[in-house]
Design an enzyme around this catalytic site. Structure first.
Site, mmCIF file in Angstrom:
data_model
loop_
_atom_site.group_PDB
_atom_site.id
_atom_site.type_symbol
_atom_site.label_atom_id
_atom_site.label_comp_id
_atom_site.label_asym_id
_atom_site.label_seq_id
_atom_site.Cartn_x
_atom_site.Cartn_y
_atom_site.Cartn_z
ATOM 1 N N LYS A 175 0.877 -1.180 0.000
ATOM 2 C CA LYS A 175 0.000 0.000 0.000
ATOM 3 C C LYS A 175 0.907 1.221 0.000
ATOM 4 C CE LYS A 175 -1.822 3.005 2.033
ATOM 5 N NZ LYS A 175 -1.650 4.451 1.677
ATOM 6 N N GLY A 228 6.549 5.160 8.583
ATOM 7 C CA GLY A 228 5.772 6.392 8.582
ATOM 8 C C GLY A 228 5.835 7.066 9.936
ATOM 9 N N SER A 229 4.766 7.754 10.286
ATOM 10 C CA SER A 229 4.777 8.572 11.503
ATOM 11 C C SER A 229 4.525 7.730 12.757
ATOM 12 C CB SER A 229 3.710 9.658 11.394
ATOM 13 O OG SER A 229 2.443 9.057 11.325
ATOM 14 N N THR A 232 0.662 7.088 13.362
ATOM 15 C CA THR A 232 0.091 6.028 12.528
ATOM 16 C C THR A 232 0.690 4.673 12.916
ATOM 17 O OG1 THR A 232 -0.147 7.639 10.762
ATOM 18 C CG2 THR A 232 -0.407 5.344 10.161
ATOM 19 N N GLY A 233 1.976 4.679 13.253
ATOM 20 C CA GLY A 233 2.625 3.430 13.679
ATOM 21 C C GLY A 233 1.911 2.797 14.863
ATOM 22 N N CYS A 284 13.555 10.227 7.542
ATOM 23 C CA CYS A 284 13.428 9.765 8.926
ATOM 24 C C CYS A 284 14.758 9.879 9.651
ATOM 25 C CB CYS A 284 12.907 8.342 8.965
ATOM 26 S SG CYS A 284 13.855 7.227 7.940
ATOM 27 N N GLU A 381 10.136 15.899 15.851
ATOM 28 C CA GLU A 381 10.537 15.710 14.462
ATOM 29 C C GLU A 381 9.790 16.720 13.594
ATOM 30 O OE1 GLU A 381 9.214 12.198 12.287
ATOM 31 O OE2 GLU A 381 11.272 11.968 11.587
HETATM 32 P P1 NAD Z 1 1.775 8.555 7.851
HETATM 33 O O1 NAD Z 1 2.235 7.711 8.953
HETATM 34 O O2 NAD Z 1 0.482 9.238 7.955
HETATM 35 O O3 NAD Z 1 1.713 7.715 6.473
HETATM 36 C C1 NAD Z 1 2.590 6.675 6.147
HETATM 37 C C2 NAD Z 1 1.798 5.580 5.460
HETATM 38 O O4 NAD Z 1 0.805 5.088 6.345
HETATM 39 C C3 NAD Z 1 1.044 6.037 4.204
HETATM 40 O O5 NAD Z 1 1.059 4.997 3.242
HETATM 41 C C4 NAD Z 1 -0.365 6.233 4.724
HETATM 42 O O6 NAD Z 1 -1.342 6.106 3.734
HETATM 43 C C5 NAD Z 1 -0.466 5.117 5.722
HETATM 44 N N1 NAD Z 1 -1.486 5.327 6.755
HETATM 45 C C6 NAD Z 1 -1.971 6.499 7.247
HETATM 46 N N2 NAD Z 1 -2.912 6.268 8.178
HETATM 47 C C7 NAD Z 1 -3.030 4.931 8.295
HETATM 48 C C8 NAD Z 1 -3.816 4.074 9.112
HETATM 49 N N3 NAD Z 1 -4.691 4.551 9.991
HETATM 50 N N4 NAD Z 1 -3.654 2.737 8.982
HETATM 51 C C9 NAD Z 1 -2.759 2.232 8.116
HETATM 52 N N5 NAD Z 1 -2.001 2.988 7.315
HETATM 53 C C10 NAD Z 1 -2.123 4.321 7.399
HETATM 54 O O7 NAD Z 1 2.928 9.520 7.566
HETATM 55 P P2 NAD Z 1 2.827 10.989 6.979
HETATM 56 O O8 NAD Z 1 2.217 11.876 7.993
HETATM 57 O O9 NAD Z 1 2.268 10.981 5.618
HETATM 58 O O10 NAD Z 1 4.379 11.200 6.897
HETATM 59 C C11 NAD Z 1 5.031 12.087 7.694
HETATM 60 C C12 NAD Z 1 5.640 11.450 8.909
HETATM 61 O O11 NAD Z 1 6.039 10.093 8.717
HETATM 62 C C13 NAD Z 1 6.892 12.188 9.240
HETATM 63 O O12 NAD Z 1 6.615 13.209 10.147
HETATM 64 C C14 NAD Z 1 7.837 11.119 9.761
HETATM 65 O O13 NAD Z 1 7.818 11.115 11.163
HETATM 66 C C15 NAD Z 1 7.287 9.827 9.324
HETATM 67 N N6 NAD Z 1 8.139 9.087 8.372
HETATM 68 C C16 NAD Z 1 9.082 8.213 8.820
HETATM 69 C C17 NAD Z 1 9.849 7.484 7.934
HETATM 70 C C18 NAD Z 1 10.879 6.475 8.340
HETATM 71 O O14 NAD Z 1 11.504 5.858 7.486
HETATM 72 N N7 NAD Z 1 11.097 6.221 9.606
HETATM 73 C C19 NAD Z 1 9.652 7.648 6.573
HETATM 74 C C20 NAD Z 1 8.679 8.549 6.164
HETATM 75 C C21 NAD Z 1 7.919 9.239 7.058
#
Ligand code: NAD
Length: 479
Positions: A175, A228-229, A232-233, A284, A381
């Site tokens: 995804k 990701g964030s 969301t994690g 990140c 961050e």
């Molecule tokens: P996010 O966590 O919202 O999105 C990342 C992914 O998760 C996307 O594919 C998104 O569609 C999906 N997602 C969003 N909500 C979800 C849910 N409820 N259930 C399952 N999947 C879901 O991240 P963002 O806000 O778009 O990105 C910014 C933040 O992500 C940054 O502030 C940074 O902290 C973090 N980030 C970390 C890394 C890393 O490698 N550690 C990489 C990119 C971004």
């Protein structure tokens, strides 16, 4: 450039199909909508998980490891051949400078080469045991794996997670992020060409709250890789926990570089700035905090400021030092941090190129000095082109500041003192520590991942092959 895929289609079970709804794909360099991408949801994720399960019951599940390796190697070569096109797709979709996007495409090819070559060299063990027994361990795929990828480095993150998962014989449901799905689709088309059997790789673009949440909570997946964030994690881990599904979390960071007075400053200086503004700071492992021993503090700040004075943000394809931010929302978010930094000493700022399109999400890079370690700019961050410099008086203070955030992704040390190098490498809370370097070229071979709020689990290197497989112990009594 002619695209070799239809951005409006998604891939399930070897079939490319149009979705009932679509999402706009925006070029962050101009703000223009350049394509419509499929907006998959729970139904499409269901179909993808079912297709992946069928693939495991079919030719993909029965394939000899060496043959899987050959397909991955072939896919790696196709990525290399199309690297320029992939880089242009990525630069357009993410807004990153073309040179960086080219490096990302090469990294994807290298992941596939590395994992393709590792497939038939990853094996279990025999364990000495009681008389009359032979005990062995088998490395087996989890089964269907879910991969939720962010928008900042799609090509690289697909390489490190999907590449390793396919190598171990899992069937993947990918995804991509709604802000940057194009390179995932381009990659999946190359997977068809390379001979991946139907259902081994399924790609469903869509919103996080729809397709992402459906995948994270799906009872049919056996492992989930999320990048990701932090917020969301947490949600993803909770959803996976309901099905007792193991999760790898690659989250954010506030990574420090520690510069001691005995450091080789000529070598250090470029490394202090570049990883802070790379991908407009949307990395990140960005070097967000620069901690400097007081004896060299004025010199380091002055020399960093000099570099900042030359930094230019501009359109991705014009290949400036940095591109735009991914979206208007991300620019607004970073803007709120700049507001919070109003009372701080602004040591320097770069500029936005004069010809940067007005609709693009550009932000000049900012360098703040003398930032108190507890300040929000030194704690949270930002995910934008903002670095903070913090002075320290002793080794102990440097470690306390470095470890004084909830994160622990990477850290670096600049010192010629060998004892200090190893003492602090142990003392720093981080998944990777660099000595007199930063990032070390992003090595595919180097295990990567965080501690604390930066996440858990490791991707990259051989460590990823352990993460994307499960171990079975077979104990045989033969007398
Ligand atoms: P996010 O966590 O919202 O999105 C990342 C992914 O998760 C996307 O594919 C998104 O569609 C999906 N997602 C969003 N909500 C979800 C849910 N409820 N259930 C399952 N999947 C879901 O991240 P963002 O806000 O778009 O990105 C910014 C933040 O992500 C940054 O502030 C940074 O902290 C973090 N980030 C970390 C890394 C890393 O490698 N550690 C990489 C990119 C971004």
């Amino acid at each position: 450039m002619a695209l070799w895929f239809d951005p409006a289609e998604y891939l399930v079970g070897g079939r490319w199909q149009g979705a009932a709804a679509s999402l706009p794909a925006e070029d962050p360099s101009t703000g223009a909508v350049v394509a419509a991408i499929a907006r998959g949801g729970a139904a499409e994720i269901d179909a993808a998980v079912a297709a992946a399960a069928r693939a495991l019951a079919g030719p993909w599940g029965r394939m000899a490891p060496a043959e899987r390796g050959r397909i991955l190697a072939r896919l790696g070569r196709l990525v290399e051949e199309r690297a320029e096109d992939l880089a242009r797709i990525e630069a357009g979709d993410v807004g990153k400078p073309l040179a960086q996007a080219r490096a990302d495409a090469r990294a994807l090819a290298r992941y596939l080469e590395f994992y393709g070559g590792a497939v038939d060299k990853t094996h279990g063990e025999t364990i000495p045991y009681l008389a009359g027994y032979t005990v062995l361990t088998l490395r087996e795929p989890h089964g269907v794996t879910g991969h939720i990828v962010p928008w900042n480095y799609p090509l690289q993150i697909i390489g490190r997670s999907v590449g390793a998962a396919l190598a171990m014989g899992n069937a993947c449901v990918l995804k991509p992020a709604e802000q940057a799905s194009l390179s995932a689709l381009a990659f999946a088309r190359l997977g068809d060409e390379a001979g991946l059997p139907a259902g081994a790789l399924n790609v469903v673009p869509g919103l996080g709250a729809e397709a992402g949440a459906a995948l994270a909570g799906h009872p049919g997946i056996r492992h989930l890789s999320f990048t990701g964030s932090v917020a969301t994690g947490r949600a993803v881990q909770a959803a996976a926990a309901a099905n007792v599904v193991p999760v790898t979390l690659e989250l954010g960071g506030k990574s420090p570089q520690l510069v001691f007075a005995d450091a080789d400053l000529d070598r250090a200086l470029p490394f202090l700035v570049a990883p802070g503004i790379q991908n407009a700071g949307q990395t990140c492992s960005a070097a967000a905090r620069i901690l400097v021993e007081r004896a060299v503090y004025p010199e380091v700040v002055a020399r960093m400021a000099e570099i900042y004075g030359r930094l230019v943000a501009g359109p991705a394809l014009a290949d400036h030092d940095l591109g735009p931010l991914i979206s208007a929302a991300q620019k607004a978010r970073v803007g709120r941090y700049l507001e919070a930094g109003r009372g701080l000493a602004l040591a320097a700022r770069g500029r936005v190129a004069a010809d940067a399109p007005a609709g693009g999400h550009y932000l000049a890079p900012h360098l703040f000095a003398d930032v108190p370690p507890a300040h929000v700019l030194a704690q949270e961050e930002i995910f934008g082109p903002v670095q903070v410099v913090i002075p320290f008086a002793s080794e102990a203070e440097a470690v306390a500041i470095a470890n004084g955030t909830p994160y622990g992704l990477v850290a670096s040390l600049w010192t010629e003192n060998g004892g200090r190098q190893l003492r602090l490498a142990r003392a720093l809370r981080a998944g990777q520590v660099f000595l007199n370097t930063y990032g070390a070229g992003g090595g595919v071979e180097l295990p990567f991942g965080g501690t604390g709020q930066s996440g858990h689990g490791r991707e990259k290197g051989f460590e990823a092959l352990r993460g994307f497989s499960t171990l079975k112990t077979v104990a045989a009594w033969h007398g």
